[in-house]
Design a protein around this motif. Sequence first.
Motif, PDB file in Angstrom:
ATOM      1  N   SER A  27       0.838  -1.203   0.000  1.00 38.70           N
ATOM      2  CA  SER A  27       0.000   0.000   0.000  1.00 38.70           C
ATOM      3  C   SER A  27       0.874   1.255   0.000  1.00 38.70           C
ATOM      4  CB  SER A  27      -0.923  -0.010   1.217  1.00 38.70           C
ATOM      5  OG  SER A  27      -1.679   1.172   1.286  1.00 38.70           O
ATOM      6  N   PHE A  28       1.935   1.227   0.797  1.00 39.00           N
ATOM      7  CA  PHE A  28       2.867   2.357   0.877  1.00 39.00           C
ATOM      8  C   PHE A  28       3.472   2.653  -0.495  1.00 39.00           C
ATOM      9  CE2 PHE A  28       7.358   3.659   2.200  1.00 39.00           C
ATOM     10  CZ  PHE A  28       7.017   4.996   2.320  1.00 39.00           C
ATOM     11  N   LEU A  29       3.921   1.600  -1.175  1.00 35.91           N
ATOM     12  CA  LEU A  29       4.524   1.783  -2.486  1.00 35.91           C
ATOM     13  C   LEU A  29       3.501   2.283  -3.509  1.00 35.91           C
ATOM     14  CD1 LEU A  29       6.826  -1.367  -2.751  1.00 35.91           C
ATOM     15  CD2 LEU A  29       7.540   0.978  -2.351  1.00 35.91           C
ATOM     16  N   LEU A  30       2.302   1.710  -3.467  1.00 33.61           N
ATOM     17  CA  LEU A  30       1.258   2.149  -4.397  1.00 33.61           C
ATOM     18  C   LEU A  30       0.949   3.630  -4.221  1.00 33.61           C
ATOM     19  CD1 LEU A  30      -1.100  -0.938  -4.150  1.00 33.61           C
ATOM     20  CD2 LEU A  30      -0.079  -0.097  -6.262  1.00 33.61           C
ATOM     21  N   LYS A  31       0.885   4.072  -2.978  1.00 33.87           N
ATOM     22  CA  LYS A  31       0.542   5.460  -2.718  1.00 33.87           C
ATOM     23  C   LYS A  31       1.674   6.414  -3.092  1.00 33.87           C
ATOM     24  CE  LYS A  31      -2.920   4.343   0.735  1.00 33.87           C
ATOM     25  NZ  LYS A  31      -3.240   4.188   2.161  1.00 33.87           N
ATOM     26  N   ARG A  32       2.906   5.911  -3.072  1.00 27.43           N
ATOM     27  CA  ARG A  32       4.030   6.754  -3.497  1.00 27.43           C
ATOM     28  C   ARG A  32       3.926   7.113  -4.978  1.00 27.43           C
ATOM     29  NH1 ARG A  32       9.200   5.180  -3.580  1.00 27.43           N
ATOM     30  NH2 ARG A  32       9.987   7.271  -3.302  1.00 27.43           N
ATOM     31  N   ILE A  33       3.226   6.274  -5.728  1.00 30.04           N
ATOM     32  CA  ILE A  33       3.041   6.558  -7.146  1.00 30.04           C
ATOM     33  C   ILE A  33       2.294   7.881  -7.331  1.00 30.04           C
ATOM     34  CG2 ILE A  33       1.840   5.759  -9.236  1.00 30.04           C
ATOM     35  CD1 ILE A  33       2.522   2.901  -8.346  1.00 30.04           C
ATOM     36  N   LYS A  34       1.469   8.237  -6.345  1.00 36.73           N
ATOM     37  CA  LYS A  34       0.679   9.458  -6.438  1.00 36.73           C
ATOM     38  C   LYS A  34       1.479  10.720  -6.103  1.00 36.73           C
ATOM     39  CE  LYS A  34      -3.381   9.630  -6.643  1.00 36.73           C
ATOM     40  NZ  LYS A  34      -4.284   9.936  -7.760  1.00 36.73           N
ATOM     41  N   LYS A  81       5.845  14.797  -6.818  1.00 34.73           N
ATOM     42  CA  LYS A  81       7.272  15.099  -6.965  1.00 34.73           C
ATOM     43  C   LYS A  81       7.993  14.023  -7.763  1.00 34.73           C
ATOM     44  CE  LYS A  81       7.575  15.477  -2.514  1.00 34.73           C
ATOM     45  NZ  LYS A  81       8.055  15.642  -1.131  1.00 34.73           N
ATOM     46  N   ASN A  82       7.388  12.847  -7.896  1.00 32.04           N
ATOM     47  CA  ASN A  82       8.031  11.756  -8.623  1.00 32.04           C
ATOM     48  C   ASN A  82       7.796  11.889 -10.125  1.00 32.04           C
ATOM     49  OD1 ASN A  82       9.175  10.425  -6.455  1.00 32.04           O
ATOM     50  ND2 ASN A  82       7.342   9.204  -6.046  1.00 32.04           N
ATOM     51  N   SER A  83       8.838  11.651 -10.888  1.00 35.97           N
ATOM     52  CA  SER A  83       8.714  11.665 -12.345  1.00 35.97           C
ATOM     53  C   SER A  83       7.962  10.419 -12.794  1.00 35.97           C
ATOM     54  CB  SER A  83      10.102  11.663 -12.986  1.00 35.97           C
ATOM     55  OG  SER A  83      10.763  10.440 -12.680  1.00 35.97           O
ATOM     56  N   LEU A  84       7.525  10.416 -14.059  1.00 38.71           N
ATOM     57  CA  LEU A  84       6.848   9.238 -14.602  1.00 38.71           C
ATOM     58  C   LEU A  84       7.759   8.025 -14.546  1.00 38.71           C
ATOM     59  CD1 LEU A  84       4.469   7.903 -15.984  1.00 38.71           C
ATOM     60  CD2 LEU A  84       5.322   8.764 -18.177  1.00 38.71           C
ATOM     61  N   ALA A 123      -0.548  12.191   3.479  1.00 38.50           N
ATOM     62  CA  ALA A 123      -1.487  13.320   3.542  1.00 38.50           C
ATOM     63  C   ALA A 123      -1.264  14.304   2.404  1.00 38.50           C
ATOM     64  CB  ALA A 123      -1.357  14.037   4.880  1.00 38.50           C
ATOM     65  N   SER A 124      -0.001  14.596   2.099  1.00 40.03           N
ATOM     66  CA  SER A 124       0.291  15.596   1.086  1.00 40.03           C
ATOM     67  C   SER A 124      -0.006  15.109  -0.323  1.00 40.03           C
ATOM     68  CB  SER A 124       1.765  16.012   1.164  1.00 40.03           C
ATOM     69  OG  SER A 124       2.592  14.913   0.871  1.00 40.03           O
ATOM     70  N   GLU A 125      -0.207  13.788  -0.468  1.00 42.49           N
ATOM     71  CA  GLU A 125      -0.433  13.230  -1.797  1.00 42.49           C
ATOM     72  C   GLU A 125      -1.917  13.159  -2.146  1.00 42.49           C
ATOM     73  OE1 GLU A 125       1.687   9.513  -1.982  1.00 42.49           O
ATOM     74  OE2 GLU A 125       3.287  10.337  -0.752  1.00 42.49           O
ATOM     75  N   LYS A 126      -2.772  13.597  -1.229  1.00 38.28           N
ATOM     76  CA  LYS A 126      -4.216  13.639  -1.462  1.00 38.28           C
ATOM     77  C   LYS A 126      -4.781  12.261  -1.785  1.00 38.28           C
ATOM     78  CE  LYS A 126      -4.321  18.338  -1.790  1.00 38.28           C
ATOM     79  NZ  LYS A 126      -4.827  19.132  -0.716  1.00 38.28           N
TER      80      LYS A 126
END
Length: 303
Positions: free
Chosen positions: A67-74, A77-80, A193-196
């Motif tokens: 779940s943590f990794l999936l949410k990091r996709i959002k 700041k991360n490039s495609l 939180a910051s990733e909405k």
Amino acid sequence: MNVNSCSTSSVTQQGLPGDNGKNSLLSSLRKTSNINIFNIFSKNREKKVCNDIKSLFENKEDKEYASFLLKRIKDPKNSLNKKIEIFLEIKNRAIKKHQKNFYKNEYKDGEISFYVNDIPIYEKKIISVLNEIKKSAKTENKDMFLKNLKILIEEIDKEWSIKNKDNEKELLDHGARREFNREIITRYLFPFASEKVIEEQEQEQEQEQILNKMEGAFGKRLRGIMEFTAYKVGKNVEDPALISAAHKYQPLMEDFIIILREKLKKEEKIIDKPEHISTLKQLTKSERDTLLKIKIHSSVLEN
């Protein structure tokens, strides 16, 4: 970089009825190379994609980490390219999980040098433990709260030791350690939180609920118990490790209050004093049993 779209019908349309569904999803993931992240994680598909992939991981910690990794996709700041990298990491973990128990020898306790995509493995446990702390605060479950607080302290101890393995002065600096505690809690208590990913209003309501518990009778009582415990352990015990551990609980609970107030943009204020406890008789049998679960026996709290 051109990102090729791939067939993800198994991921986005098909349910997972037992092993057949899982095998179908795994088959789809195996064929995946470059992923069009924005097609897969569009608003109407995202929840199902995440739930389907998380269903491949059976135990709680693996699900939390996926779940943590999936949410990091959002993370905007991360490039495609980075998002693709993260998604492929989840894919590879899901496939490996069904080939062998790949976590078994992946790392040893205390050795946090193994990183995946710049994400230390220990984050998985920190996030899981903080989630349990949040739940137990909301339900006022003293047993689970202190049990998980103990695990959190131990995990931060490990990381602090590694961080300062060549700097004994910093290692023994209580002020620096307190700042490190707050840094860890701030980063992982509500890491998305910051990733909405979660509605902002829902996030604030949960933060407010936990803060009310920590500032209210539940938190004051627990802080009072651990303040009393630290004093008695320091007075009656000669074990430096136990003394050090006992003194970490009450300040860490104060850190939760400070961090939650900052997140909610509340004005600074002096934290209310914990409930005053001066004798073992003031603890209930249930509270004494709770302390026993974190390795503090009533006998060391007498006199």
